[in-house]
Design a protein around this motif. Structure first.
Motif, PDB file in Angstrom:
ATOM      1  N   ALA A  84     -42.888  -8.216 -40.512  1.00  0.00           N
ATOM      2  CA  ALA A  84     -42.543  -7.716 -41.842  1.00  0.00           C
ATOM      3  C   ALA A  84     -43.166  -8.661 -42.856  1.00  0.00           C
ATOM      4  O   ALA A  84     -43.683  -9.723 -42.496  1.00  0.00           O
ATOM      5  CB  ALA A  84     -41.029  -7.639 -42.031  1.00  0.00           C
ATOM      6  N   LYS A  91     -36.273 -10.684 -43.086  1.00  0.00           N
ATOM      7  CA  LYS A  91     -35.909  -9.427 -42.424  1.00  0.00           C
ATOM      8  C   LYS A  91     -36.727  -9.175 -41.149  1.00  0.00           C
ATOM      9  O   LYS A  91     -36.868  -8.034 -40.706  1.00  0.00           O
ATOM     10  CB  LYS A  91     -36.051  -8.256 -43.398  1.00  0.00           C
ATOM     11  CG  LYS A  91     -37.421  -8.052 -44.003  1.00  0.00           C
ATOM     12  CD  LYS A  91     -37.382  -6.865 -44.968  1.00  0.00           C
ATOM     13  CE  LYS A  91     -38.736  -6.604 -45.605  1.00  0.00           C
ATOM     14  NZ  LYS A  91     -38.696  -5.453 -46.524  1.00  0.00           N
ATOM     15  N   THR A  92     -37.246 -10.242 -40.555  1.00  0.00           N
ATOM     16  CA  THR A  92     -38.036 -10.132 -39.330  1.00  0.00           C
ATOM     17  C   THR A  92     -37.176 -10.550 -38.130  1.00  0.00           C
ATOM     18  O   THR A  92     -36.798 -11.717 -38.004  1.00  0.00           O
ATOM     19  CB  THR A  92     -39.285 -11.028 -39.411  1.00  0.00           C
ATOM     20  OG1 THR A  92     -40.040 -10.682 -40.577  1.00  0.00           O
ATOM     21  CG2 THR A  92     -40.156 -10.839 -38.180  1.00  0.00           C
ATOM     22  N   TRP A  93     -36.871  -9.588 -37.274  1.00  0.00           N
ATOM     23  CA  TRP A  93     -36.073  -9.875 -36.082  1.00  0.00           C
ATOM     24  C   TRP A  93     -36.830 -10.835 -35.182  1.00  0.00           C
ATOM     25  O   TRP A  93     -38.060 -10.837 -35.154  1.00  0.00           O
ATOM     26  CB  TRP A  93     -35.789  -8.561 -35.359  1.00  0.00           C
ATOM     27  CG  TRP A  93     -34.569  -8.553 -34.490  1.00  0.00           C
ATOM     28  CD1 TRP A  93     -33.386  -9.189 -34.724  1.00  0.00           C
ATOM     29  CD2 TRP A  93     -34.411  -7.812 -33.270  1.00  0.00           C
ATOM     30  NE1 TRP A  93     -32.485  -8.898 -33.721  1.00  0.00           N
ATOM     31  CE2 TRP A  93     -33.087  -8.064 -32.805  1.00  0.00           C
ATOM     32  CE3 TRP A  93     -35.239  -6.980 -32.522  1.00  0.00           C
ATOM     33  CZ2 TRP A  93     -32.586  -7.492 -31.632  1.00  0.00           C
ATOM     34  CZ3 TRP A  93     -34.745  -6.414 -31.361  1.00  0.00           C
ATOM     35  CH2 TRP A  93     -33.429  -6.667 -30.923  1.00  0.00           C
ATOM     36  N   ASN A 129     -38.827  -3.615 -37.879  1.00  0.00           N
ATOM     37  CA  ASN A 129     -38.127  -4.149 -39.041  1.00  0.00           C
ATOM     38  C   ASN A 129     -38.297  -3.209 -40.234  1.00  0.00           C
ATOM     39  O   ASN A 129     -39.134  -2.303 -40.225  1.00  0.00           O
ATOM     40  CB  ASN A 129     -38.706  -5.528 -39.394  1.00  0.00           C
ATOM     41  CG  ASN A 129     -38.620  -6.502 -38.235  1.00  0.00           C
ATOM     42  OD1 ASN A 129     -37.543  -6.739 -37.702  1.00  0.00           O
ATOM     43  ND2 ASN A 129     -39.753  -7.075 -37.843  1.00  0.00           N
ATOM     44  N   ASN A 144     -34.632 -17.036 -41.412  1.00  0.00           N
ATOM     45  CA  ASN A 144     -34.462 -15.725 -40.800  1.00  0.00           C
ATOM     46  C   ASN A 144     -33.025 -15.270 -41.019  1.00  0.00           C
ATOM     47  O   ASN A 144     -32.077 -16.006 -40.736  1.00  0.00           O
ATOM     48  CB  ASN A 144     -34.778 -15.805 -39.303  1.00  0.00           C
ATOM     49  CG  ASN A 144     -34.800 -14.434 -38.661  1.00  0.00           C
ATOM     50  OD1 ASN A 144     -33.782 -13.768 -38.563  1.00  0.00           O
ATOM     51  ND2 ASN A 144     -35.978 -14.005 -38.235  1.00  0.00           N
ATOM     52  N   MET A 181     -31.734 -12.315 -39.777  1.00  0.00           N
ATOM     53  CA  MET A 181     -31.419 -11.259 -38.811  1.00  0.00           C
ATOM     54  C   MET A 181     -30.664 -11.797 -37.601  1.00  0.00           C
ATOM     55  O   MET A 181     -30.585 -11.160 -36.552  1.00  0.00           O
ATOM     56  CB  MET A 181     -32.715 -10.591 -38.351  1.00  0.00           C
ATOM     57  CG  MET A 181     -33.508  -9.919 -39.453  1.00  0.00           C
ATOM     58  SD  MET A 181     -32.750  -8.395 -40.046  1.00  0.00           S
ATOM     59  CE  MET A 181     -33.128  -7.285 -38.690  1.00  0.00           C
TER      60      MET A 181
END
Length: 284
Positions: free
Chosen positions: A117, A122-124, A197, A255, A257
């Protein structure tokens, strides 16, 4: 730049690209490019002054976001179309042909994954994507022995490398800026499932009408979830408000997530694929 995604729009005359320039020079370039035309309708989704300094009959300007509506619903309402039409991305015959070269029609299921992303928040985690892919494609799984399409922007390949390398070379296809965006779209139309994402690629996947599962944390799925009949979301155990209240700072590069477990994503993915397949059987 997203401009190529519009190249197959029916009745398109031209696309004017607007790369950002110093002191707002890109707006000046846009104005010079269109000021000599008389426009039946001018639509401005940026809330700029541009719509008011161009000659035209009707002006539609987005005043700001309505947090009671999904953004697609809001745009439909803005132009007086309710319910709003679902997003569409048109492709060309050459895009479809290239997609067939990249992903042969050999009967294997296709799992498309967007592991990156434009914001780390918002990046898993890559290792969770790896585990999810393994669970969905293992013997007896819902996408057993599936080919895996990995997609992202050129600048996102390095961060996605652990996920890429976790897939055997004979079962993976990767596109990180190496193909036209409409070729990417044609590939997404072949997918049995897309997982990714919250990103532009997620919205492209939704527009393909294929099953699309968006992963959400520090963004609101009620505003930005994949807008299609087969678009679904799964979010972190923490709400958006709790995530925002507990981040390190407004400009945090952490992060966000962390509280989205693999099991939750896998369960949602399996259910989505099963629902889609049951619908297909019902339509026969």
């Amino acid at each position: 730049m997203a401009a190529p995604i519009f190249e197959a729009v029916p009745n398109l005359e031209r696309i004017i690209k607007m790369p950002k320039q110093k002191r707002g020079g890109h707006w000046w370039k846009l104005w010079k490019s269109v000021v000599l035309n008389w426009w039946d309708i001018i639509v401005d989704l940026r809330g700029s002054a541009t719509a008011y300094v161009l000659p035209g009959k009707t002006r539609v300007v987005l005043p700001g976001n309505d947090d009671d509506l999904h953004r697609v619903e809001q745009l439909g309402k803005l132009i007086g179309v309710e319910p709003a039409p679902l997003p569409v991305v048109w492709t060309r015959p050459e895009d479809e042909a290239r997609a067939k070269e990249l992903i042969p029609d050999d009967g294997k299921p296709l799992l498309a994954v967007g592991p990156s992303a434009n914001w780390i928040g918002k990046t898993w985690h890559p290792e969770r994507f790896e585990e999810t892919i393994a669970e969905l494609t293992k013997p007896g799984a819902v996408l057993e022995n599936a080919r895996v399409l990995l997609v992202g922007a050129p600048s996102e390949r390095d961060s996605s490398l652990p996920v890429i390398e976790s897939i055997p070379p004979d079962r993976r296809v990767e596109i990180f800026g190496t193909e036209h965006l409409l070729t990417v779209m044609a590939c997404l139309k072949k997918a049995d499932l897309y997982i990714g994402n919250d990103s532009g690629l997620m919205h492209m996947a939704a527009a393909s009408t294929r099953p699309t599962l968006g992963l959400f944390g520090p963004s609101r799925e009620e505003h930005y979830g994949p807008c299609s009949k087969w678009g679904r979301t799964v979010r972190t155990e923490w709400s958006f408000d709790k995530i925002m209240a507990n981040r390190e700072s407004y400009l945090s590069k952490e992060n966000l997530m962390e509280t989205l477990p693999v099991a939750k994503v896998v369960a949602a993915a399996i259910q989505l694929v099963k629902d889609y397949r049951n619908q297909e059987i019902g339509d026969e």
